[in-house]
Scaffold this motif. Structure first.
Motif, short mmCIF file in Angstrom:
data_model
loop_
_atom_site.label_atom_id
_atom_site.label_comp_id
_atom_site.label_asym_id
_atom_site.label_seq_id
_atom_site.Cartn_x
_atom_site.Cartn_y
_atom_site.Cartn_z
N GLY A 653 0.73 -1.30 -0.02
CA GLY A 653 0.07 -0.14 0.10
C GLY A 653 0.76 1.22 -0.02
O GLY A 653 1.94 1.29 -0.53
N ALA A 654 0.22 2.32 0.25
CA ALA A 654 0.89 3.71 0.46
C ALA A 654 0.08 4.56 1.32
O ALA A 654 -0.90 4.47 1.82
CB ALA A 654 0.93 4.23 -1.09
N SER A 655 0.87 5.64 1.78
CA SER A 655 0.35 6.65 2.79
C SER A 655 -0.34 7.68 1.89
O SER A 655 0.06 8.37 1.15
CB SER A 655 1.55 7.37 3.41
OG SER A 655 0.75 8.08 4.28
N ALA A 656 -1.72 7.68 1.98
CA ALA A 656 -2.70 8.75 1.44
C ALA A 656 -3.94 8.47 2.12
O ALA A 656 -4.22 7.51 2.72
CB ALA A 656 -2.46 8.55 0.00
N PRO A 657 -4.77 9.67 1.80
CA PRO A 657 -6.23 9.25 2.25
C PRO A 657 -7.00 8.40 1.42
O PRO A 657 -6.66 7.86 0.54
CB PRO A 657 -6.95 10.74 1.81
CG PRO A 657 -5.89 11.61 1.70
CD PRO A 657 -4.74 10.88 1.33
N ALA A 658 -7.94 7.60 2.28
CA ALA A 658 -8.44 6.36 1.74
C ALA A 658 -9.02 6.35 0.20
O ALA A 658 -8.76 5.53 -0.49
CB ALA A 658 -9.35 5.59 2.67
N ASP A 659 -9.71 7.42 0.00
CA ASP A 659 -10.32 7.78 -1.22
C ASP A 659 -9.30 7.79 -2.29
O ASP A 659 -9.53 7.24 -3.35
CB ASP A 659 -11.51 8.78 -1.46
CG ASP A 659 -10.75 10.12 -0.73
OD1 ASP A 659 -9.75 10.19 -0.39
OD2 ASP A 659 -11.46 11.38 -1.03
N VAL A 660 -8.33 8.48 -2.16
CA VAL A 660 -7.00 8.52 -2.99
C VAL A 660 -6.78 7.21 -3.41
O VAL A 660 -6.25 6.91 -4.38
CB VAL A 660 -6.09 9.63 -2.62
CG1 VAL A 660 -5.01 9.39 -3.32
CG2 VAL A 660 -6.72 11.12 -2.48
N LEU A 661 -6.30 6.41 -2.36
CA LEU A 661 -5.73 4.84 -2.60
C LEU A 661 -6.63 4.16 -3.21
O LEU A 661 -6.27 3.48 -4.18
CB LEU A 661 -5.70 4.44 -0.99
CG LEU A 661 -4.13 4.99 -0.18
CD1 LEU A 661 -4.15 4.51 1.10
CD2 LEU A 661 -2.96 4.75 -1.00
N LEU A 662 -7.72 4.17 -3.02
CA LEU A 662 -8.79 3.32 -3.50
C LEU A 662 -9.04 3.53 -5.26
O LEU A 662 -9.15 2.73 -6.01
CB LEU A 662 -10.17 3.42 -2.84
CG LEU A 662 -10.45 2.89 -1.37
CD1 LEU A 662 -11.90 3.05 -0.97
CD2 LEU A 662 -9.86 1.48 -1.53
N LYS A 663 -8.94 4.66 -5.28
CA LYS A 663 -9.00 5.25 -6.88
C LYS A 663 -7.63 4.95 -7.61
O LYS A 663 -7.64 4.52 -8.54
CB LYS A 663 -9.16 6.79 -6.96
CG LYS A 663 -9.27 7.21 -8.45
CD LYS A 663 -9.51 8.71 -8.48
CE LYS A 663 -9.81 9.16 -10.07
NZ LYS A 663 -10.14 10.79 -10.16
N ALA A 664 -6.67 5.13 -6.89
CA ALA A 664 -5.26 4.79 -7.44
C ALA A 664 -4.98 3.33 -7.51
O ALA A 664 -4.41 3.02 -8.70
CB ALA A 664 -4.17 5.37 -6.65
N TYR A 665 -5.62 2.52 -6.71
CA TYR A 665 -5.37 0.92 -6.87
C TYR A 665 -6.67 0.56 -7.72
O TYR A 665 -6.57 -0.71 -7.64
CB TYR A 665 -5.54 0.35 -5.44
CG TYR A 665 -3.98 0.53 -5.03
CD1 TYR A 665 -3.17 -0.60 -4.82
CD2 TYR A 665 -3.53 1.52 -4.24
CE1 TYR A 665 -1.99 -0.32 -4.25
CE2 TYR A 665 -2.19 2.10 -3.78
CZ TYR A 665 -1.47 0.70 -3.70
OH TYR A 665 -0.11 0.82 -3.07
#
Length: 682
Positions: A653-665
């Motif tokens: 994973g990575a360090s970022a807000p959840a909504d940003v991570l879900l979109k990026a992944y």
């Protein structure tokens, strides 16, 4: 000095064990040779047990944490009259025998817990002592001591090297568990060398610092000193005791004090020399003199008398405190009171919803007061795991106010509380929970973040091996926990846990599935259950428009189907991703794609269904299947099949807000629809 009969009994223990190992050509003769005197003194002088009823509830618990010395335990069990025969002894480590290489709970009568992985047994013993203390504080009354027993463990140098033992010992000292007594077989040798290579600390001072009472016995053959040490230990009601007994590994053998005596048979000549050295007949093997057997078998009559006296106390208790007696009996029998779940809420549909950890908290607190056996806590994470039992007190020796005792007039009031505070000790938490469950009368739970289940894998695996009713609450279940980053974001942990046989893992999709998951977990008496919960809010699905959350009991169920005809495509998900596939299905339906949505919270529950019922959920005729889960794809091929696809995560994973991570992944409705269209276009 030992009397003649005492010495014969000790040597019988030694050489039954040595002969077992020699016949099997496999095993550990060193510990039985050196630890037999302390085991003999404990089992014949102090241990409270009934060989004809190994499950008698008020027995003392004996844990052989140094499980490699199993031959000694089997010798004790056979000689004192448990349901083992001499043929069982002779079948040591053989296929189908009752005497496996390491002690196994549920396999051999009288074995309290499965040991072998060092340190686990000692931590289990801490859990057993906690169970006794909490049950005694809850149920005992003046002149009615119906829960009153000790927990003993025989531990080795290797046990004390393992970190889990240090974690558990630290907590035990803090809690002042006065009915926990550990006999330390201090022989200064491990499997590959003397302890001077790796282990030079002063264990007595270390345990003094933990808050334990410590006693040193300089000669492991000095029965009077061992007896006095046990007597002194039992007198320390507010501190656990470590009795350091200086012994000689492989006592009397040509390999005495050498690592060579630890884990290999002595050989025929070595056995002969050892018997001669200790003045024991070289033939026949497996010799049990009549007077020795008669002496050990006195345990049967003694145990019958002890249990009968307890039953009389229980009868008197039942007359004076009928409600408490009924409650205690239910706890002992592992039964739930009728209507235990009557107050569990039904959650209304809500697009915003709530985190499943929040729903779990509401559910736990709805039933906890009705289930007194339910007890547990977290590894210093209650505010995050949401697992505090409100108003039910903290398990701690610190004095409580009288109004907190709910009428209890017993000593040890602080032990009444049902919230266990494990501190930052995940490994010990898992092993202590196993001890609570193995003791009986308890339904224990432990809680931490899913990522830290890695610290707990050994006790989780052992709970599954033993079939213990332990509940693990693992929250923060995906990269959607957000900014804490990859060190805290689980990726492979779901697959890791699914790989453990006899473990049930449940990852509920919303608040109502969480309620059913807790019902399953509480009712599942023969195995551990893992509940995997979210940090982030997830929608509470509208169950009037979709299938009932009770479908969770089947492991996987059809959440929704196309309005007409059979499905062209099946979308499958667990946990928080179920709401994503539900929304994606609606969009695809608008495009004319016939979509079935399947919520799959538990592979293990699903695999327990007959094949025809599984096929009804995942019809073999529909090859277009897309599974969606915030974790590695490993294992999902069995459900998506050769023509399906899996949206998972194959990197950290990575360090970022959840909504940003879900979109990026790629965990968005748009991405799921795109993968589904590509799958249908193949």
């Amino acid at each position: 000095m030992a009397h003649d009969l005492d010495q014969k009994c000790i040597n019988t223990l030694r050489f039954l064990s040595v002969d077992m190992v020699q016949r099997a050509d496999s095993g550990h003769p060193g510990l039985p040779l050196d630890a037999a005197p302390m085991a003999y003194m404990l089992w014949t002088r102090w241990l409270k047990f009934h060989p004809a009823n190994p499950q008698w509830f008020d027995r003392d618990r004996f844990v052989l944490s140094a499980g490699h010395g199993s031959a000694l335990l089997y010798s004790l069990l056979y000689l004192t009259g448990y349901a083992l025969t001499l043929d069982d002894i002779k079948s040591f480590r053989q296929w189908g025998s009752k005497t496996p290489g390491h002690p196994e709970r549920g396999h051999t009568p009288g074995v309290e817990t499965t040991t072998g992985p060092l340190g686990q047994g000692m931590a289990n013993a801490v859990g057993m002592a906690i169970a006794e203390a909490q049950l005694a504080a809850r149920y005992n009354r003046s002149n009615h001591a119906v829960v009153d027993h000790y927990t003993y463990a025989l531990v080795s140098d290797g046990d004390l090297m393992e970190g889990v033992a240090s974690e558990a010992a630290s907590l035990a000292g803090h809690l002042g568990l006065g009915k926990l007594i550990c006999l330390y077989d201090d022989n200064a040798v491990t499997l590959s060398a003397g302890t001077d290579m790796t282990f030079s600390e002063d264990c007595r001072r270390r345990f003094d610092a933990y808050g334990w009472h410590t006693v040193y016995v300089g000669d492991g053959n000095d029965l009077a000193a061992i007896d006095a040490a046990l007597e002194a230990a039992r007198a320390k009601s507010t501190r656990p005791t470590l009795i350091l007994v200086r012994t000689h590994l492989g006592y009397g053998s040509p390999e005495q004090d050498s690592f060579k005596a630890h884990g290999s048979p002595l050989g025929e000549d070595g056995v002969r020399q050892t018997k001669m050295k200790l003045d024991w007949p070289t033939q026949p093997d497996f010799l049990v003199p009549d007077d020795v057997l008669a002496h050990f078998r006195q345990a049967l009559q003694r145990g019958e008398e002890l249990e009968a006296a307890w039953e009389l106390r229980m009868s008197a208790y039942a007359k004076t405190f009928p409600e408490l007696h009924a409650e205690l009996r239910r706890a002992i029998d592992g039964e739930l009171v009728e209507g235990w779940d009557a107050d569990i809420p039904v959650f209304p549909a809500d697009a915003k919803g709530m985190a499943t950890r929040e729903a779990s908290s509401k559910i736990m607190n709805a039933f906890a007061a009705r289930v007194p056996a339910f007890t547990g806590g977290s590894a210093d994470l209650d505010p995050s795991t949401k697992t505090a039992l409100k108003g039910l007190g903290d398990f701690n020796p610190v004095a409580k106010k009288a109004e907190d005792l709910q009428g209890s007039d017993t000593a040890g009031w602080g032990y009444w509380g049902r919230n266990l505070h494990f501190g930052v000790r995940e490994h010990a938490m898992g092993a202590i929970a196993n001890g609570l469950a193995a003791h009986g009368g308890m339904i224990p739970f432990g809680a931490t973040f899913l990522i830290f289940s890695d610290y707990m894998r050994p006790p989780v695996r052992l709970a599954a091996l033993m079939g213990l009713h332990v509940i693990h609450v693992f929250t923060h279940d995906s990269i959607a926990l957000g900014e804490d980053g990859p060190t805290h974001q689980p990726i492979e942990q779901l697959a890791n846990l699914r790989a453990i046989p006899h473990l049930v893992m449940i990852r509920p999709a919303d608040a109502n599935e969480t309620a059913v998951a807790w019902r399953v977990a509480m009712e599942m008496r023969d195995r551990p259950v893992v509940l995997v919960l979210t940090r982030q809010n997830v929608p509470t699905l509208d169950r009037e428009q979709r299938a009932s959350a009770d479908g969770l009991r089947r492991g996987a169920y059809v959440l929704s189907d196309p309005p007409k005809g059979g499905p062209q495509l099946i979308l499958i998900a667990s946990g928080s991703e179920v709401s994503l596939i539900a929304e994606a299905a609606e969009r695809l339906q608008e495009e004319g794609v016939a979509v079935r949505c399947v919520s799959m919270p538990s592979w293990e529950l699903f695999e327990a269904l007959p094949q025809e019922e599984r096929d009804a959920v995942l019809p073999p005729s529909v090859g277009a299947r897309l599974a969606v889960e915030l974790g590695v794809s490993q294992g999902w091929d069995r459900y998506v099949g050769p023509h399906g696809d899996m949206l998972g995560i194959e990197r950290f994973g990575a360090s970022a807000p959840a909504d940003v991570l879900l979109k990026a992944y790629g965990f968005t409705v748009d991405a799921i629809c795109g993968r589904a269209r590509a799958l249908l276009a193949r």
